[in-house]
Scaffold this motif. Structure first.
Motif, PDB file in Angstrom:
ATOM      1  N   MET A   1      -8.780   0.271  12.020  1.00 37.58           N
ATOM      2  CA  MET A   1     -10.050   1.071  11.519  1.00 37.58           C
ATOM      3  C   MET A   1     -10.625   1.764  12.234  1.00 37.58           C
ATOM      4  O   MET A   1     -10.589   0.888  13.465  1.00 37.58           O
ATOM      5  CB  MET A   1     -11.016   0.350  11.141  1.00 37.58           C
TER       6      MET A   1
ATOM      7  N   ALA B   1     -13.991  -2.210   4.153  1.00 32.67           N
ATOM      8  CA  ALA B   1     -13.325  -3.486   4.943  1.00 32.67           C
ATOM      9  C   ALA B   1     -12.847  -4.171   3.787  1.00 32.67           C
ATOM     10  O   ALA B   1     -12.055  -4.376   3.993  1.00 32.67           O
ATOM     11  CB  ALA B   1     -13.986  -3.753   6.113  1.00 32.67           C
TER      12      ALA B   1
ATOM     13  N   GLN C   1     -12.306   1.359  17.822  1.00 28.21           N
ATOM     14  CA  GLN C   1     -11.277   0.468  17.139  1.00 28.21           C
ATOM     15  C   GLN C   1     -10.996  -0.480  16.881  1.00 28.21           C
ATOM     16  O   GLN C   1     -11.239  -1.538  17.944  1.00 28.21           O
ATOM     17  CB  GLN C   1     -10.649   1.509  17.526  1.00 28.21           C
TER      18      GLN C   1
ATOM     19  N   LEU D   1     -11.595   6.862   4.468  1.00 28.43           N
ATOM     20  CA  LEU D   1     -11.952   5.442   3.734  1.00 28.43           C
ATOM     21  C   LEU D   1     -13.509   6.242   2.942  1.00 28.43           C
ATOM     22  O   LEU D   1     -13.466   5.131   1.612  1.00 28.43           O
ATOM     23  CB  LEU D   1     -11.580   4.586   4.258  1.00 28.43           C
TER      24      LEU D   1
ATOM     25  N   TRP E   1      -5.360  -3.755   9.984  1.00 23.24           N
ATOM     26  CA  TRP E   1      -4.129  -4.075   9.622  1.00 23.24           C
ATOM     27  C   TRP E   1      -2.599  -3.798  10.204  1.00 23.24           C
ATOM     28  O   TRP E   1      -1.898  -3.410  10.252  1.00 23.24           O
ATOM     29  CB  TRP E   1      -4.065  -2.598   8.540  1.00 23.24           C
TER      30      TRP E   1
ATOM     31  N   GLU F   1      -2.185   1.699  11.724  1.00 20.44           N
ATOM     32  CA  GLU F   1      -3.077  -0.032  12.048  1.00 20.44           C
ATOM     33  C   GLU F   1      -4.497  -0.382  12.204  1.00 20.44           C
ATOM     34  O   GLU F   1      -5.402  -1.756  12.289  1.00 20.44           O
ATOM     35  CB  GLU F   1      -1.964  -1.588  12.785  1.00 20.44           C
TER      36      GLU F   1
ATOM     37  N   TRP G   1     -10.975  -2.832   1.193  1.00 24.46           N
ATOM     38  CA  TRP G   1      -9.153  -1.964   1.610  1.00 24.46           C
ATOM     39  C   TRP G   1      -8.562  -3.346   2.473  1.00 24.46           C
ATOM     40  O   TRP G   1      -7.707  -3.913   3.781  1.00 24.46           O
ATOM     41  CB  TRP G   1      -9.391  -0.987   3.091  1.00 24.46           C
TER      42      TRP G   1
ATOM     43  N   GLN H   1      -3.328   7.334   7.442  1.00 21.64           N
ATOM     44  CA  GLN H   1      -3.810   7.848   7.940  1.00 21.64           C
ATOM     45  C   GLN H   1      -4.696   8.164   6.659  1.00 21.64           C
ATOM     46  O   GLN H   1      -4.406   8.866   5.802  1.00 21.64           O
ATOM     47  CB  GLN H   1      -2.540   9.404   8.461  1.00 21.64           C
TER      48      GLN H   1
ATOM     49  N   VAL I   1      -9.428  -6.007   5.125  1.00 20.18           N
ATOM     50  CA  VAL I   1      -9.417  -5.953   5.842  1.00 20.18           C
ATOM     51  C   VAL I   1      -9.863  -7.507   5.957  1.00 20.18           C
ATOM     52  O   VAL I   1     -10.530  -8.403   5.270  1.00 20.18           O
ATOM     53  CB  VAL I   1     -10.387  -5.495   6.978  1.00 20.18           C
TER      54      VAL I   1
ATOM     55  N   SER J   1     -12.625   4.847   8.637  1.00 26.26           N
ATOM     56  CA  SER J   1     -11.202   5.635   8.954  1.00 26.26           C
ATOM     57  C   SER J   1      -9.951   4.659   8.677  1.00 26.26           C
ATOM     58  O   SER J   1     -10.937   4.298  10.060  1.00 26.26           O
ATOM     59  CB  SER J   1     -11.229   7.019   8.747  1.00 26.26           C
ATOM     60  N   ARG J   2      -8.686   5.563   9.024  1.00 27.21           N
ATOM     61  CA  ARG J   2      -7.902   4.401   9.052  1.00 27.21           C
ATOM     62  C   ARG J   2      -6.922   5.309   9.710  1.00 27.21           C
ATOM     63  O   ARG J   2      -6.756   6.303   9.594  1.00 27.21           O
ATOM     64  CB  ARG J   2      -6.715   4.291   7.707  1.00 27.21           C
ATOM     65  N   GLU J   3      -6.451   5.125  10.652  1.00 29.40           N
ATOM     66  CA  GLU J   3      -5.351   4.778  11.929  1.00 29.40           C
ATOM     67  C   GLU J   3      -4.226   4.524  12.147  1.00 29.40           C
ATOM     68  O   GLU J   3      -4.291   3.714  12.469  1.00 29.40           O
ATOM     69  CB  GLU J   3      -5.806   6.124  12.976  1.00 29.40           C
TER      70      GLU J   3
END
Ligand SMILES: Nc1ncnc2c1ncn2[C@@H]1O[C@H](COP(=O)(O)OP(=O)(O)OP(=O)(O)O)[C@@H](O)[C@H]1O
Ligand SMILES: [Mg+2]
Length: 162
Positions: A106, A57, A157, A34, A161, A104, A60, A31, A62, A100-102
């Motif tokens: 983006m 992306a 979204q 980014l 991941w 899995e 990280w 969480q 992706v 941001s990431r939550e």
């Protein structure tokens, strides 16, 4: 304060910084915020917002196809923010793009200062406009908008991941 107390305070501060960095950026942290970019309200800056999301992306790790979709959807939302969400604002004003990431997912948020909300238009096969949000809906895991005191953000979204 005695010398040894100053040393202890420094040590505690450094420890707190290390813990915070681990929480924000540690590899197990699912969480996280980014990145953020402010772009001046001018159509030529859509490309810069796209590049920003693509780079985050890629950093990280992706997958390439998801990165391309993220770029395309960012382009649609930023173009909308500029053409529908920025009336009355000057070219010196800015829109804000965050990634941001939550777990899995983006999440890309495009913030503008207008409180009018996006409205999916009825399909008109001969029309040349009204295509952007259907593209966002079809290619994203989820999308929507959130009103805030400064205006709103429109977001999508992607399963980045898995
Ligand atoms: N950020 C925004 N602020 C206010 N209204 C918006 C915003 N984004 C979209 N809308 C509204 O939602 C409608 C649909 O957006 P959509 O992107 O599907 O079509 P469009 O931008 O009109 O045309 P196209 O994307 O095909 O060039 C817009 O016409 C506009 O009325
Ligand atoms: Mg559009």
């Amino acid at each position: 304060m005695k010398t040894e107390e100053v040393g202890d305070t420094r040590k505690a501060t450094l420890m707190a910084c290390a813990v915070r960095a681990e929480c924000r950026y540690g590899s197990h942290f699912a969480q996280a915020f980014l990145g953020e970019k402010w772009i001046p309200c001018a159509p030529k800056n859509v490309a810069s917002a796209r590049r920003f999301v693509r780079d985050v992306a890629a950093d990280w790790e992706v997958d390439g196809e998801v990165r391309e979709i993220a770029e395309l959807l960012t382009s649609e939302l930023v173009t909308n923010a500029l053409s529908h969400g920025s009336s009355g604002v000057s070219a010196r004003d800015a829109i804000r793009v965050t990634v941001s990431r939550e777990k899995e997912l983006m999440i890309v948020d495009v913030h503008d200062s207008c409180v009018a909300i996006p409205r999916m238009r009825r399909a008109d096969y001969l029309g040349v406009s009204g295509r952007g949000l259907p593209i966002v809906q079809n290619l994203s895991h989820n999308w929507g908008w959130t009103l805030n005191p400064a205006g709103k953000s429109v977001w999508f979204q992607l399963l980045a991941w898995p």
